[in-house]
Design a protein around this motif. Structure first.
Motif, PDB file in Angstrom:
ATOM      1  N   HIS A  99      -4.911 -12.281  -0.212  1.00  0.00           N
ATOM      2  CA  HIS A  99      -4.011 -11.167   0.067  1.00  0.00           C
ATOM      3  C   HIS A  99      -3.132 -10.909  -1.154  1.00  0.00           C
ATOM      4  O   HIS A  99      -3.036 -11.756  -2.036  1.00  0.00           O
ATOM      5  CB  HIS A  99      -3.124 -11.454   1.281  1.00  0.00           C
ATOM      6  N   ALA A 100      -2.503  -9.740  -1.156  1.00  0.00           N
ATOM      7  CA  ALA A 100      -1.530  -9.406  -2.201  1.00  0.00           C
ATOM      8  C   ALA A 100      -0.499  -8.450  -1.636  1.00  0.00           C
ATOM      9  O   ALA A 100      -0.825  -7.574  -0.822  1.00  0.00           O
ATOM     10  CB  ALA A 100      -2.215  -8.755  -3.408  1.00  0.00           C
ATOM     11  N   VAL A 101       0.741  -8.621  -2.060  1.00  0.00           N
ATOM     12  CA  VAL A 101       1.802  -7.677  -1.721  1.00  0.00           C
ATOM     13  C   VAL A 101       1.684  -6.525  -2.709  1.00  0.00           C
ATOM     14  O   VAL A 101       1.814  -6.717  -3.917  1.00  0.00           O
ATOM     15  CB  VAL A 101       3.195  -8.338  -1.818  1.00  0.00           C
ATOM     16  N   VAL A 102       1.418  -5.336  -2.184  1.00  0.00           N
ATOM     17  CA  VAL A 102       1.196  -4.181  -3.054  1.00  0.00           C
ATOM     18  C   VAL A 102       2.387  -3.229  -3.092  1.00  0.00           C
ATOM     19  O   VAL A 102       2.434  -2.346  -3.944  1.00  0.00           O
ATOM     20  CB  VAL A 102      -0.093  -3.430  -2.667  1.00  0.00           C
ATOM     21  N   ALA A 103       3.338  -3.405  -2.168  1.00  0.00           N
ATOM     22  CA  ALA A 103       4.538  -2.561  -2.153  1.00  0.00           C
ATOM     23  C   ALA A 103       5.628  -3.249  -1.345  1.00  0.00           C
ATOM     24  O   ALA A 103       5.331  -4.073  -0.477  1.00  0.00           O
ATOM     25  CB  ALA A 103       4.229  -1.189  -1.553  1.00  0.00           C
ATOM     26  N   GLU A 104       6.864  -2.891  -1.641  1.00  0.00           N
ATOM     27  CA  GLU A 104       8.006  -3.433  -0.915  1.00  0.00           C
ATOM     28  C   GLU A 104       9.061  -2.351  -0.774  1.00  0.00           C
ATOM     29  O   GLU A 104       9.297  -1.598  -1.719  1.00  0.00           O
ATOM     30  CB  GLU A 104       8.575  -4.638  -1.648  1.00  0.00           C
ATOM     31  N   GLY A 105       9.677  -2.281   0.409  1.00  0.00           N
ATOM     32  CA  GLY A 105      10.710  -1.284   0.636  1.00  0.00           C
ATOM     33  C   GLY A 105      11.039  -1.147   2.107  1.00  0.00           C
ATOM     34  O   GLY A 105      10.816  -2.075   2.890  1.00  0.00           O
ATOM     35  N   PRO A 106      11.530   0.029   2.508  1.00  0.00           N
ATOM     36  CA  PRO A 106      11.890   0.257   3.906  1.00  0.00           C
ATOM     37  C   PRO A 106      10.659   0.165   4.824  1.00  0.00           C
ATOM     38  O   PRO A 106       9.546   0.522   4.423  1.00  0.00           O
ATOM     39  CB  PRO A 106      12.452   1.680   3.920  1.00  0.00           C
ATOM     40  N   ARG A 107      10.884  -0.294   6.031  1.00  0.00           N
ATOM     41  CA  ARG A 107       9.774  -0.521   6.961  1.00  0.00           C
ATOM     42  C   ARG A 107       8.949   0.747   7.190  1.00  0.00           C
ATOM     43  O   ARG A 107       7.710   0.696   7.192  1.00  0.00           O
ATOM     44  CB  ARG A 107      10.302  -1.056   8.290  1.00  0.00           C
ATOM     45  N   GLU A 108       9.611   1.882   7.406  1.00  0.00           N
ATOM     46  CA  GLU A 108       8.862   3.116   7.661  1.00  0.00           C
ATOM     47  C   GLU A 108       7.902   3.440   6.530  1.00  0.00           C
ATOM     48  O   GLU A 108       6.764   3.837   6.764  1.00  0.00           O
ATOM     49  CB  GLU A 108       9.813   4.290   7.891  1.00  0.00           C
ATOM     50  N   GLN A 109       8.352   3.279   5.300  1.00  0.00           N
ATOM     51  CA  GLN A 109       7.491   3.559   4.151  1.00  0.00           C
ATOM     52  C   GLN A 109       6.327   2.575   4.092  1.00  0.00           C
ATOM     53  O   GLN A 109       5.196   2.954   3.795  1.00  0.00           O
ATOM     54  CB  GLN A 109       8.287   3.517   2.854  1.00  0.00           C
ATOM     55  N   MET A 110       6.592   1.309   4.382  1.00  0.00           N
ATOM     56  CA  MET A 110       5.527   0.303   4.351  1.00  0.00           C
ATOM     57  C   MET A 110       4.495   0.573   5.441  1.00  0.00           C
ATOM     58  O   MET A 110       3.295   0.384   5.230  1.00  0.00           O
ATOM     59  CB  MET A 110       6.104  -1.114   4.495  1.00  0.00           C
ATOM     60  N   GLU A 111       4.956   1.058   6.595  1.00  0.00           N
ATOM     61  CA  GLU A 111       4.019   1.410   7.662  1.00  0.00           C
ATOM     62  C   GLU A 111       3.137   2.590   7.247  1.00  0.00           C
ATOM     63  O   GLU A 111       1.941   2.616   7.574  1.00  0.00           O
ATOM     64  CB  GLU A 111       4.776   1.711   8.952  1.00  0.00           C
ATOM     65  N   LEU A 112       3.699   3.535   6.496  1.00  0.00           N
ATOM     66  CA  LEU A 112       2.896   4.642   5.976  1.00  0.00           C
ATOM     67  C   LEU A 112       1.854   4.134   4.986  1.00  0.00           C
ATOM     68  O   LEU A 112       0.700   4.587   4.989  1.00  0.00           O
ATOM     69  CB  LEU A 112       3.787   5.694   5.319  1.00  0.00           C
ATOM     70  N   HIS A 113       2.256   3.186   4.130  1.00  0.00           N
ATOM     71  CA  HIS A 113       1.303   2.599   3.183  1.00  0.00           C
ATOM     72  C   HIS A 113       0.175   1.885   3.919  1.00  0.00           C
ATOM     73  O   HIS A 113      -0.997   2.005   3.537  1.00  0.00           O
ATOM     74  CB  HIS A 113       1.995   1.608   2.249  1.00  0.00           C
TER      75      HIS A 113
END
Length: 94
Positions: free
Chosen positions: A62-76
């Motif tokens: 696995h890899a963390v590809v983005a970090e930020g607000p939950r709503e944005q991460m759910e969109l990703h």
């Protein structure tokens, strides 16, 4: 005086804490070149960064590809699913 929040407010506070991460997981289906393509096209990563993240997915699972607000991460995560990749949201540091 002690301030207590109703259970609904506690649940909301818990879900809005963060920051949050988009995690892409290894799968037996997608080619490494395709994963690099997705990371470049969707996130706008350089070829080198996309390749580095793809190798983390491949070797570490696995890899963390983005970090930020939950709503944005759910969109990703939804976008990764639309590309056919397996992805999840998790709280950073969890």
């Amino acid at each position: 005086m002690t301030l207590t929040l109703p259970q609904d407010d506690l649940d909301l506070a818990r879900t809005e804490s963060g920051p949050w991460q988009t995690v892409v997981w290894n799968d037996p289906v997608n080619l490494m070149s395709y994963v690099v393509h997705v990371f470049r096209e969707y996130f706008g990563y350089s070829a080198a960064r996309a390749h580095q993240l793809m190798l983390a997915v491949h070797h570490d699972g696995h890899a963390v590809v983005a970090e930020g607000p939950r709503e944005q991460m759910e969109l990703h995560v939804q976008a990764m699913h639309d590309y056919g990749l397996w992805a999840t949201v998790r709280e950073a540091g969890a």
